[in-house]
Design a protein around this motif. Sequence first.
Motif, PDB file in Angstrom:
ATOM      1  N   GLU A   1       0.867  -1.172   0.000  1.00  0.00           N
ATOM      2  CA  GLU A   1       0.000   0.000   0.000  1.00  0.00           C
ATOM      3  C   GLU A   1       0.907   1.226   0.000  1.00  0.00           C
ATOM      4  O   GLU A   1       1.990   1.208   0.581  1.00  0.00           O
ATOM      5  N   ARG A   2       0.488   2.298  -0.648  1.00  0.00           N
ATOM      6  CA  ARG A   2       1.333   3.496  -0.724  1.00  0.00           C
ATOM      7  C   ARG A   2       0.756   4.601   0.142  1.00  0.00           C
ATOM      8  O   ARG A   2      -0.459   4.779   0.229  1.00  0.00           O
ATOM      9  N   ALA A   3       1.659   5.360   0.799  1.00  0.00           N
ATOM     10  CA  ALA A   3       1.238   6.464   1.655  1.00  0.00           C
ATOM     11  C   ALA A   3       2.114   7.681   1.385  1.00  0.00           C
ATOM     12  O   ALA A   3       3.160   7.584   0.734  1.00  0.00           O
ATOM     13  N   GLU A   4       1.696   8.829   1.890  1.00  0.00           N
ATOM     14  CA  GLU A   4       2.482  10.048   1.761  1.00  0.00           C
ATOM     15  C   GLU A   4       3.599  10.040   2.794  1.00  0.00           C
ATOM     16  O   GLU A   4       3.393   9.666   3.955  1.00  0.00           O
ATOM     17  N   ALA A   5       4.787  10.468   2.396  1.00  0.00           N
ATOM     18  CA  ALA A   5       5.956  10.384   3.268  1.00  0.00           C
ATOM     19  C   ALA A   5       5.793  11.220   4.530  1.00  0.00           C
ATOM     20  O   ALA A   5       6.201  10.807   5.623  1.00  0.00           O
ATOM     21  N   ASP A   6       5.209  12.409   4.417  1.00  0.00           N
ATOM     22  CA  ASP A   6       5.154  13.307   5.572  1.00  0.00           C
ATOM     23  C   ASP A   6       4.089  12.925   6.590  1.00  0.00           C
ATOM     24  O   ASP A   6       4.044  13.471   7.689  1.00  0.00           O
ATOM     25  N   SER A   7       3.230  11.986   6.243  1.00  0.00           N
ATOM     26  CA  SER A   7       2.191  11.560   7.187  1.00  0.00           C
ATOM     27  C   SER A   7       2.229  10.064   7.482  1.00  0.00           C
ATOM     28  O   SER A   7       1.349   9.542   8.160  1.00  0.00           O
ATOM     29  N   ALA A   8       3.249   9.389   6.997  1.00  0.00           N
ATOM     30  CA  ALA A   8       3.321   7.926   7.155  1.00  0.00           C
ATOM     31  C   ALA A   8       3.365   7.512   8.621  1.00  0.00           C
ATOM     32  O   ALA A   8       2.846   6.452   8.994  1.00  0.00           O
ATOM     33  N   HIS A   9       3.979   8.340   9.460  1.00  0.00           N
ATOM     34  CA  HIS A   9       4.114   7.988  10.879  1.00  0.00           C
ATOM     35  C   HIS A   9       2.765   7.914  11.593  1.00  0.00           C
ATOM     36  O   HIS A   9       2.659   7.298  12.661  1.00  0.00           O
ATOM     37  N   ARG A  10       1.738   8.519  11.026  1.00  0.00           N
ATOM     38  CA  ARG A  10       0.420   8.543  11.674  1.00  0.00           C
ATOM     39  C   ARG A  10      -0.394   7.278  11.421  1.00  0.00           C
ATOM     40  O   ARG A  10      -1.396   7.043  12.084  1.00  0.00           O
ATOM     41  N   ILE A  11       0.020   6.472  10.479  1.00  0.00           N
ATOM     42  CA  ILE A  11      -0.779   5.305  10.075  1.00  0.00           C
ATOM     43  C   ILE A  11      -0.792   4.256  11.182  1.00  0.00           C
ATOM     44  O   ILE A  11       0.256   3.920  11.752  1.00  0.00           O
ATOM     45  N   GLU A  12      -1.955   3.734  11.474  1.00  0.00           N
ATOM     46  CA  GLU A  12      -2.058   2.663  12.466  1.00  0.00           C
ATOM     47  C   GLU A  12      -1.359   1.410  11.938  1.00  0.00           C
ATOM     48  O   GLU A  12      -1.638   0.939  10.832  1.00  0.00           O
ATOM     49  N   ALA A  13      -0.448   0.893  12.738  1.00  0.00           N
ATOM     50  CA  ALA A  13       0.364  -0.243  12.293  1.00  0.00           C
ATOM     51  C   ALA A  13       0.982  -0.926  13.498  1.00  0.00           C
ATOM     52  O   ALA A  13       0.950  -0.416  14.621  1.00  0.00           O
ATOM     53  N   ASP A  14       1.552  -2.089  13.251  1.00  0.00           N
ATOM     54  CA  ASP A  14       2.310  -2.780  14.299  1.00  0.00           C
ATOM     55  C   ASP A  14       3.692  -2.152  14.465  1.00  0.00           C
ATOM     56  O   ASP A  14       4.196  -2.030  15.582  1.00  0.00           O
ATOM     57  N   VAL A  15       4.304  -1.783  13.341  1.00  0.00           N
ATOM     58  CA  VAL A  15       5.666  -1.250  13.353  1.00  0.00           C
ATOM     59  C   VAL A  15       5.767  -0.068  12.407  1.00  0.00           C
ATOM     60  O   VAL A  15       5.258  -0.121  11.274  1.00  0.00           O
ATOM     61  N   PHE A  16       6.421   0.994  12.857  1.00  0.00           N
ATOM     62  CA  PHE A  16       6.800   2.095  11.990  1.00  0.00           C
ATOM     63  C   PHE A  16       8.305   2.025  11.800  1.00  0.00           C
ATOM     64  O   PHE A  16       9.068   2.013  12.773  1.00  0.00           O
ATOM     65  N   ALA A  17       8.750   1.932  10.541  1.00  0.00           N
ATOM     66  CA  ALA A  17      10.170   1.785  10.219  1.00  0.00           C
ATOM     67  C   ALA A  17      10.669   3.013   9.468  1.00  0.00           C
ATOM     68  O   ALA A  17      10.576   3.077   8.231  1.00  0.00           O
ATOM     69  N   PRO A  18      11.204   4.019  10.178  1.00  0.00           N
ATOM     70  CA  PRO A  18      11.748   5.200   9.495  1.00  0.00           C
ATOM     71  C   PRO A  18      13.106   4.895   8.876  1.00  0.00           C
ATOM     72  O   PRO A  18      14.038   4.499   9.571  1.00  0.00           O
ATOM     73  N   CYS A  19      13.211   5.059   7.573  1.00  0.00           N
ATOM     74  CA  CYS A  19      14.450   4.738   6.859  1.00  0.00           C
ATOM     75  C   CYS A  19      14.921   5.910   5.996  1.00  0.00           C
ATOM     76  O   CYS A  19      15.633   5.710   5.009  1.00  0.00           O
ATOM     77  N   ALA A  20      14.503   7.124   6.356  1.00  0.00           N
ATOM     78  CA  ALA A  20      14.922   8.309   5.607  1.00  0.00           C
ATOM     79  C   ALA A  20      15.939   9.082   6.447  1.00  0.00           C
ATOM     80  O   ALA A  20      16.799   8.487   7.092  1.00  0.00           O
ATOM     81  N   LEU A  21      15.837  10.410   6.466  1.00  0.00           N
ATOM     82  CA  LEU A  21      16.773  11.221   7.232  1.00  0.00           C
ATOM     83  C   LEU A  21      16.363  11.270   8.695  1.00  0.00           C
ATOM     84  O   LEU A  21      15.292  10.796   9.084  1.00  0.00           O
ATOM     85  N   GLY A  22      17.227  11.866   9.535  1.00  0.00           N
ATOM     86  CA  GLY A  22      17.025  11.845  10.967  1.00  0.00           C
ATOM     87  C   GLY A  22      16.069  12.902  11.489  1.00  0.00           C
ATOM     88  O   GLY A  22      15.452  13.656  10.735  1.00  0.00           O
ATOM     89  N   ALA A  23      15.952  12.930  12.829  1.00  0.00           N
ATOM     90  CA  ALA A  23      15.130  13.883  13.579  1.00  0.00           C
ATOM     91  C   ALA A  23      13.640  13.755  13.284  1.00  0.00           C
ATOM     92  O   ALA A  23      12.874  14.675  13.558  1.00  0.00           O
ATOM     93  N   GLY A  24      13.215  12.595  12.760  1.00  0.00           N
ATOM     94  CA  GLY A  24      11.803  12.407  12.443  1.00  0.00           C
ATOM     95  C   GLY A  24      10.933  12.123  13.648  1.00  0.00           C
ATOM     96  O   GLY A  24       9.701  12.219  13.568  1.00  0.00           O
ATOM     97  N   LEU A  25      11.563  11.751  14.764  1.00  0.00           N
ATOM     98  CA  LEU A  25      10.820  11.520  16.004  1.00  0.00           C
ATOM     99  C   LEU A  25      11.039  12.729  16.902  1.00  0.00           C
ATOM    100  O   LEU A  25      12.135  12.944  17.426  1.00  0.00           O
TER     101      LEU A  25
END
Length: 364
Positions: free
Chosen positions: A225-249
């Motif tokens: 499934e495809r999502a927007e990069a800037d809102s991907a962290h909001r998606i309900e999921a078991d795991v969020f895997a950030p693999c881009a640049l830092g300071a995203g949390l």
Amino acid sequence: MDMQDPGVSAVFDHPAFDDHEQVVFCSDAETGLRAIIAIHDTRLGPALGGCRMWAYGSSGEAVTDALRLSRGMTYKNSLAGLDLGGGKSVIIGDPGRDKTPALLAAFGRHVETLGGRYTTAEDVGISTEDMEQVATATSHARGTPATGLGDPSPYTALGILSGIKAALAHRTGSDEIAGRRIVLQGLGHVGWHLADLLAKEKARLVVADVDASTAERAEAAFGAERAEADSAHRIEADVFAPCALGAGLNARTIPELGAGIVAGAANNQLATEADGERLMARGVLYAPDYAINAGGVISIALSKPGGDDTAVMERVTAIGETLRQIFVRADADGLPTDVVADAIARERLERAGARADPLQTETV
């Protein structure tokens, strides 16, 4: 230069300056090279860390990145059990427009002047082929077929997979990935390999990237499934895997997280030290970035030319066990996982004793 000059104090008084042993500013008028090499700590051995090329908004941003990333490499190498210190380099420029063979060779010449105190490898914006060009000017470049196993990205991705399984096991009692919804943000070298591994494990994969065409390719390639990069962290999921640049949390995104586990490849995922506390307060299990993403540096440090990666694979898959120990200790001590990971890394550094001779020429 007067020590009160802002050009000097801007480094020594920088919030990310952590008693770094050496910060080198590199330039080459002919090629336009502007780069920074930061060596954080060599108590465990000569520094190893990749080279990142990025169109920073200012030289100050580049300094911040070099300082933070080099410190992270010290802790990463320590936690991975490697006899290596931490360093990092950044080249200021757009890798799609400014990168040339001559510029890369000029960077390699600067690395060579350090006499083995720092060994470089690829990172964001720098490919295996680019590192081969760097290697024409220095013997202290890794991550190429001539110096080992080549591209470290597949090993980084494998370590992330091992870490995700460890986090799932700790949180749910099972490391089974099949059927789990996993949101993967960032489809660069590592992110793409990780998406492939997760798809093969039959995860319910959601992919996002700032480059829409890359996300579309991943959607088709992995049945994701495809999502927007800037809102991907909001998606309900078991795991969020950030693999881009830092300071995203950070203070904005952590309250919005839709997953109970964060386990990804990006470096410096926490914007501030307080963000580890924020994750714990929210009940989010965080796999510290430099613990989970050490597969690439392990492959660079331990591999030899010829393609036998048995020792590398054993150490990379052991990343899951390292994380298990971090999670257990964090629970027992009531501390954020990043604080515990830092403590374990520092314990090994302290056991190493006094800093290494600054004139050492030992190579990786």
